[in-house]
Design a protein around this motif. Sequence first.
Motif, PDB file in Angstrom:
ATOM      1  N   ARG A  68       0.756  -1.221   0.156  1.00  0.00           N
ATOM      2  CA  ARG A  68       0.055   0.001   0.000  1.00  0.00           C
ATOM      3  C   ARG A  68       1.007   1.392   0.081  1.00  0.00           C
ATOM      4  O   ARG A  68       1.863   1.245   0.608  1.00  0.00           O
ATOM      5  CB  ARG A  68      -0.873   0.057   1.290  1.00  0.00           C
ATOM      6  CG  ARG A  68      -0.137   0.154   2.670  1.00  0.00           C
ATOM      7  CD  ARG A  68      -1.223  -0.172   3.809  1.00  0.00           C
ATOM      8  NE  ARG A  68      -0.622   0.299   5.018  1.00  0.00           N
ATOM      9  CZ  ARG A  68      -1.228  -0.135   6.227  1.00  0.00           C
ATOM     10  NH1 ARG A  68      -2.505  -0.496   6.279  1.00  0.00           N
ATOM     11  NH2 ARG A  68      -0.608   0.076   7.359  1.00  0.00           N
ATOM     12  N   THR A  71      -3.499   5.491   0.878  1.00  0.00           N
ATOM     13  CA  THR A  71      -4.880   4.941   0.862  1.00  0.00           C
ATOM     14  C   THR A  71      -4.974   4.238  -0.185  1.00  0.00           C
ATOM     15  O   THR A  71      -6.474   3.780  -0.548  1.00  0.00           O
ATOM     16  CB  THR A  71      -5.835   6.212   1.064  1.00  0.00           C
ATOM     17  OG1 THR A  71      -5.614   6.933   0.039  1.00  0.00           O
ATOM     18  CG2 THR A  71      -5.944   6.608   2.242  1.00  0.00           C
ATOM     19  N   SER A  72      -3.897   3.848  -1.015  1.00  0.00           N
ATOM     20  CA  SER A  72      -4.058   3.176  -2.401  1.00  0.00           C
ATOM     21  C   SER A  72      -3.295   1.797  -2.112  1.00  0.00           C
ATOM     22  O   SER A  72      -2.421   1.619  -1.364  1.00  0.00           O
ATOM     23  CB  SER A  72      -3.778   3.842  -3.580  1.00  0.00           C
ATOM     24  OG  SER A  72      -2.208   4.225  -3.325  1.00  0.00           O
ATOM     25  N   THR A 163       4.481   4.815  -5.971  1.00  0.00           N
ATOM     26  CA  THR A 163       3.917   3.911  -6.607  1.00  0.00           C
ATOM     27  C   THR A 163       4.814   3.267  -7.758  1.00  0.00           C
ATOM     28  O   THR A 163       4.412   2.640  -8.717  1.00  0.00           O
ATOM     29  CB  THR A 163       2.378   4.374  -7.226  1.00  0.00           C
ATOM     30  OG1 THR A 163       2.662   5.292  -8.186  1.00  0.00           O
ATOM     31  CG2 THR A 163       1.707   4.610  -6.076  1.00  0.00           C
ATOM     32  N   GLU A 179      -7.366   2.863  -4.926  1.00  0.00           N
ATOM     33  CA  GLU A 179      -7.892   3.448  -3.731  1.00  0.00           C
ATOM     34  C   GLU A 179      -8.692   2.440  -2.905  1.00  0.00           C
ATOM     35  O   GLU A 179      -9.656   1.848  -3.276  1.00  0.00           O
ATOM     36  CB  GLU A 179      -8.810   4.722  -4.065  1.00  0.00           C
ATOM     37  CG  GLU A 179      -7.821   6.035  -4.427  1.00  0.00           C
ATOM     38  CD  GLU A 179      -7.105   6.451  -3.285  1.00  0.00           C
ATOM     39  OE1 GLU A 179      -7.375   6.491  -2.090  1.00  0.00           O
ATOM     40  OE2 GLU A 179      -5.778   6.519  -3.548  1.00  0.00           O
ATOM     41  N   GLU A 182     -12.542   2.423  -3.250  1.00  0.00           N
ATOM     42  CA  GLU A 182     -13.055   1.662  -4.334  1.00  0.00           C
ATOM     43  C   GLU A 182     -12.991   0.125  -4.072  1.00  0.00           C
ATOM     44  O   GLU A 182     -14.029  -0.524  -4.437  1.00  0.00           O
ATOM     45  CB  GLU A 182     -12.268   2.052  -5.506  1.00  0.00           C
ATOM     46  CG  GLU A 182     -12.957   1.410  -6.973  1.00  0.00           C
ATOM     47  CD  GLU A 182     -12.229   2.116  -8.359  1.00  0.00           C
ATOM     48  OE1 GLU A 182     -12.683   1.760  -9.369  1.00  0.00           O
ATOM     49  OE2 GLU A 182     -11.365   3.002  -7.991  1.00  0.00           O
TER      50      GLU A 182
END
Length: 205
Positions: A68, A71-72, A163, A179, A182
């Motif tokens: 992670r 928050t993704s 990322t 996220e 989702e």
Amino acid sequence: MSKYAGEQVLVVPRPLFDAIGSFQGIRTDGMDAAMARLLDPENHFFMDRAEAEADPTHKQLIPYCLIRCGTSILTYTRGKSGGEDRLHAQRSVGVGGHINPVDTGNGRTGPDAYQAAVERELDEELIFDTAHTNRIAALLNDDSNEVGRVHLGIVHVIDVENTRITAREDALANLEFIELAELQGPLLPHLETWSQHVIRDIANL
């Protein structure tokens, strides 16, 4: 001839798992004691994978790494070249795989061999162009399906600074960060069952 070509995988007897305290879903309590028993060389051994995949009296130990960035969460689709046919085309948030005899090289046993397996799997599957941490957060069990009945997940949480991560293998298709909101919402039904458990309980990890 077996598609696993004589692969040997690390297993623990199901009664050991039951003695530690069998459960369904995610378990975060008593991790130190549970890991000490699971990784004690007296309590595990290597079994032919073809046999292990059809033997619910044993549990294959599987590092399952959640990656992670804020928050993704890193996600991917399991490609056809992956080793588990029953999971092909499913979306996953867990990177990892089986522990094999190669991980016991240089006399490694127990926790040392396990950590070597985690590092090998991550190196085989991903390229990290970012600093990251790695900690064991939970155990993961799902006896509701034939895959889950013969596996026990050890959930790692890997936090990354950015990322910049790419896949080395086509078994990890459509690699992307998504996220958490989702994943917990419209995408949840499309995740493999282990990933659903992790995403539902991520606040406790």
